[in-house]
Each structure stands twice: as C-alpha cells, then as structure tokens.
Design an enzyme around this catalytic site. Structure first.
Site, short mmCIF file in Angstrom:
data_model
loop_
_atom_site.label_atom_id
_atom_site.label_comp_id
_atom_site.label_asym_id
_atom_site.label_seq_id
_atom_site.Cartn_x
_atom_site.Cartn_y
_atom_site.Cartn_z
N HIS A 269 0.88 -1.19 0.00
CA HIS A 269 0.00 0.00 0.00
C HIS A 269 0.91 1.23 0.00
O HIS A 269 1.73 1.40 -0.91
CB HIS A 269 -0.91 -0.11 1.23
CG HIS A 269 -2.07 0.82 1.27
ND1 HIS A 269 -2.42 1.67 0.25
CD2 HIS A 269 -3.00 1.05 2.25
CE1 HIS A 269 -3.50 2.36 0.58
NE2 HIS A 269 -3.87 2.01 1.80
N HIS A 310 -2.35 -2.28 -9.76
CA HIS A 310 -3.32 -1.70 -8.84
C HIS A 310 -4.57 -2.56 -8.84
O HIS A 310 -4.94 -3.10 -9.88
CB HIS A 310 -3.69 -0.27 -9.27
CG HIS A 310 -4.29 0.52 -8.17
ND1 HIS A 310 -5.64 0.48 -7.89
CD2 HIS A 310 -3.73 1.35 -7.26
CE1 HIS A 310 -5.87 1.26 -6.86
NE2 HIS A 310 -4.74 1.79 -6.45
N ASP A 366 2.77 5.45 -6.71
CA ASP A 366 4.01 5.32 -5.94
C ASP A 366 5.26 5.20 -6.82
O ASP A 366 6.38 5.23 -6.31
CB ASP A 366 3.95 4.10 -5.03
CG ASP A 366 2.96 4.32 -3.90
OD1 ASP A 366 3.01 5.40 -3.31
OD2 ASP A 366 2.15 3.42 -3.62
#
Ligand code: CMC
Length: 437
Positions: A269, A310, A366
């Site tokens: 995460h 994702h 990210d």
C-alpha cells in the site's frame, strides 16, 4: 421483453427459485441468506476474500473508473484539481462536498493553522522512541496517543466534537510527521509557523535549523501541495477500509485513523513508494533493468515490480501522470534524480512486455513519487509518512461518512470454518506433537 431490477436465482440443490433485488448494480449479500437447503441450514453466504467484488458502503466522496483511468473527488477530475486547486481547498471539498467560497477557505485555513501545535507531552512521549525507529511507526503510535489527550473525542455523534477532532487530525499530522523525522535525525523539534502555508509549514518543521525563519522554495512547495492533492483520498482502499472498520466499533477518530496509518505502512500500500526507491537502488544501473524484469517475470525471489499494478486501475493511474509532470519541475530546481533513468527504462520495457500488458500492470502513484521526495531531500523512510499526511483528510472524511450512515453497523464479516470438527479435550499424556502455526 419487460425488464426488472431483480436477479432470479435457481438453487440447483433444491430446485427452488428466488428473486433478489438489484440496486446500483448490487445485490444485497444478506438477501442470499433466504436460500437454504432445509430449515436448519444457516443460508447462503458470499465468499469474497480481500473484498474483490464486495461493496462495503455507499460513498459520495471519491469516484474511480479503473478501466478508463478516471479519478474524481466529489465529481471534480483529479487533473483539474491538481492544476488549479490547493491542498487545503481540496481538503475542504472532500470534507464538505463543495469547493469553498473565499470566506469559507479563509476560515478553514485559520482553523487548521491554529490547531497545528501538539501538547508538550507529545515531545517527551516521542523522545521514548529508539533513535532508529521508523517514522511511520512513530507516527502511528503518536496519533494513537492523541486519543488520550482528547477524551471527549469519543463523543462521535456530536457534530461539533467530531469536527474539531477531524480538524485536529489534519492540522497535527504534519507536526507529528515532522517530529518523527527530527527524532530520527537527532535534531531538535521545530514548532509550527502560522505565517506559512500547510505544506510550507511542514517543510519548515523538517528543514529549519539555526534560523528564526524559513522560506520554502515556491516550486517545491507547490509540487508537494500537488502531491498532497493526489494522495488526499482514494475511495475504499486498504487503509480507508481499515479506518472505517475500526471506526465502526464507535471508537474515537484518533484510534480509527491509527488503523489507517498502520495499514498504509505495508509495502503493498503506502509503503510501496519506499519499496520503489529500494528497488531502483538495488537495480543500480539502466543496463541491469532487463535482468530485473526477467526475475520479476519468472517469480524468482518473489520479486515484484514495485510501483506497478493496482487493484482498481487497469490502465495508467491518473495520479502517476500528474506526478510525472511535477517531477520535471522539481528536478529543474533540485537537479535530476539519478534513479530517474532506471525508472524510465523500467516503465518503457514493462509497458511493452507481454507479461505486464496481459495483466494490465501500469505505473501507480508510488512509482514516481519517491523520486520526487528523494530529490527534495527526504529519506526513504519518510515516503509513507508523506502519503499519510494528506490521506488523513480522506480517512476522516470517510470515517465521518461512515458515522453518519444509518445503514452502517459494527463491521463483522462471516467466515467459512475449515478447522477441526468438535472433539473432546485430550489429557497431556495422550497428546502427540503436530501443532502447526
Ligand atoms: N509486479 C509483477 N507482477 C505483478 C505486480 C507487480 N507489481 N502486481 C501484480 N502482479 C501480477 C500478480 O503476480 C498476478 O499475476 P498472476 O495472475 O500470474 O498470478 C497478477 O499480476 C494480478 O495481481 P494481483 O496480485 O492479483 O493483484 P491485486 O489486485 O491483488 O494487487 C497490488 C494489487 C497493488 C497489491 C499489486 O499490483 C502489487 O503488489 N503491486 C506492487 C506494490 C505497489 O506498487 N503498491 C502500491 C499500490 S498504489 C498505491 C496505494 O493505493 O497504496
């Protein structure tokens, strides 16, 4: 043919047929319970580990279309907010449903600015952490400790009390985050500066040393503000779900948000941005990218391409697109991060490789954010913390929505029991070792 908003199900075990209501593209899983083989039967349940296809709530805050790569806060496209808005304006939008007027944003900014200080005991509390404690675990523990400073926070049904805790959480998060950084660097804590913006103040609390004032570089300040906008909410992700589920026990919001922070800490995460940096360093050089991709594809050492993939986005993460643009602006000020070439090459190869294309694996938020944070001088351990600060807005907005949702109850999933059938207690002399974790 006349259509109806129902689903007809035939139970082939009994031959019976049932009609289940369909609303907003969902059946109610509880409606399955009427489907039984006999009167003693508990009734049919849905089995959905990791909630792959289960909606846990109705929410009016954030919309995502993962196939089209769309992200909207309260209906506004993320690209427009990132270009035109500020983080506090977006925070107001997420919390209140509409963009603020001039007077509303001024009042909101004043409230947030005047709640940034923490109780002095927080400093001594934080002094107890080891010198090498991870800032994210310091952040989580300290936010949990805030609950002990505000015992009235448990009055979650009272709007005024609830809202003040939400403002405190948003306002104090940068202060605690900066204190955790200063602690790990062995530097004195810096108090908030009310003259600065939300992001400028955070940068000052990180950077200020030996001077009375600190003026953040406006390009870096804006870039961080945009990154905060992009991270502010993301509907029912792991940490938001953790916050909602813990909050459903009617605990105070500090305790509920602590669950969000700890969920965010994980490498799958919010910890992914830190993991991306470590991965890029491990690869070390552009020439080693093909070898690394080969290892990921073969599953060797259970390697993953961190910052890719994702659960919801099956196309390019719209946040990653905006971050890429911000990266160019930041690098003009800081100089290019040498790891950027490796990241660009990884992306280039992955986007044309069958393994990634077939699985619809694209860069997520990210993948590039860590490169910007590193160029700004943050150590990798601070990356998930930089995610947690803005996500606090999403957590508290979603938490309040849950508190006000009359359909919500304490969260309590069912299970499919796979253990031993009932058996009698065995005396010690009759036991054989065979226990497994
Ligand atoms: N590298 C290589 N293979 C991958 C990756 C990856 N990053 N992500 C997924 N896969 C493969 C996975 O092995 C599986 O392959 P197969 O079908 O052969 O078994 C397939 O793609 C489907 O993946 P999954 O694990 O079923 O997908 P998921 O929805 O459960 O996981 C994820 C989503 C984000 C946890 C995962 O893609 C991942 O671990 N990515 C790397 C960590 C990361 O970047 N996390 C940040 C997410 S975005 C920010 C946030 O919301 O926190």
């Amino acid at each position: 043919m006349a259509t109806k908003d129902t689903l007809t199900v035939t139970d082939n075990r009994t031959g019976k047929t049932y009609e289940l209501a369909v609303k907003d593209g969902c059946i109610r899983t509880a409606d399955l319970r009427q489907i039984k083989v006999d009167e003693k039967d508990f009734g049919l349940m849905g089995y959905d580990p990791a909630f792959l296809n289960t909606a846990n709530c109705r929410s009016a805050i954030t919309f995502i279309d993962g196939d089209k790569g769309i992200l909207e806060y309260r209906g506004y496209p993320i690209e427009q907010l990132a270009e035109k808005s500020s983080f506090l304006e977006v925070a107001y939008l997420l919390l209140n449903g509409e963009l603020p007027t001039k007077q509303e944003i001024d009042e909101f900014t004043y409230i947030i600015t005047h709640h940034t200080y923490v109780h002095e005991n927080i400093k001594s509390f934080m002094d107890g952490f080891r010198y090498d404690a991870h800032p994210m675990s310091m952040l989580a523990s300290t936010v949990a400790a805030l609950s002990s400073f505000y015992p009235d926070a448990k009055n979650i049904k009272d709007r005024t009390t609830r809202r003040i805790q939400m403002m405190r959480l948003i306002a104090k998060m940068p202060t605690i985050a900066a204190f955790s950084y200063r602690h790990s660097m062995g530097l004195p804590y810096v108090y908030p500066d009310n003259e600065l913006s939300y992001v400028g103040n955070y940068l000052a609390m990180i950077r200020k040393i030996g001077t009375a004032t600190y003026k953040p570089n406006p390009i870096l300040e804006r870039a961080l503000d945009v990154l905060f906008i992009l991270h502010a909410d993301h509907e029912q992700n792991c940490s938001t779900t953790a916050t909602r589920i813990v909050g459903s026990s009617q605990v105070d919001p500090y305790s509920a948000v602590t669950a969000g922070i700890t969920a965010l800490y994980g490498p799958l995460h919010g910890g992914a941005n830190e993991a991306v940096l470590r991965m890029l360093r491990e690869i070390g050089h552009v020439s080693r990218v093909p070898e690394f991709i080969k290892q990921v594809k073969s599953g060797e050492g259970e390697k993953k391409l961190m910052g890719f993939g994702h659960r919801v986005y099956k196309s390019y993460d719209p946040r990653a697109k905006v971050i890429k643009q911000q990266a160019d602006k930041v690098f003009e000020v800081t100089g290019k991060n040498p790891l950027l070439d490796i990241a660009t090459e990884l992306e280039r190869i992955a986007l044309q490789d069958d393994y990634f294309v077939k699985r619809k694996l694209y860069p997520n938020v990210d993948f590039y954010s860590g490169l910007i944070y590193e160029a700004m001088g943050f150590p990798a351990e601070m990356f998930p913390v930089l995610f947690a600060i803005p996500r606090t807005v999403g957590w508290v907005a979603q938490w309040e929505e849950m508190v006000l949702d009359e359909e919500q109850k304490i969260a309590r999933p069912r299970q499919v029991y796979t253990g031993h059938p009932r058996r009698d207690y065995a005396p010690m002399e009759k036991r054989t070792s065979g226990a497994r974790p």
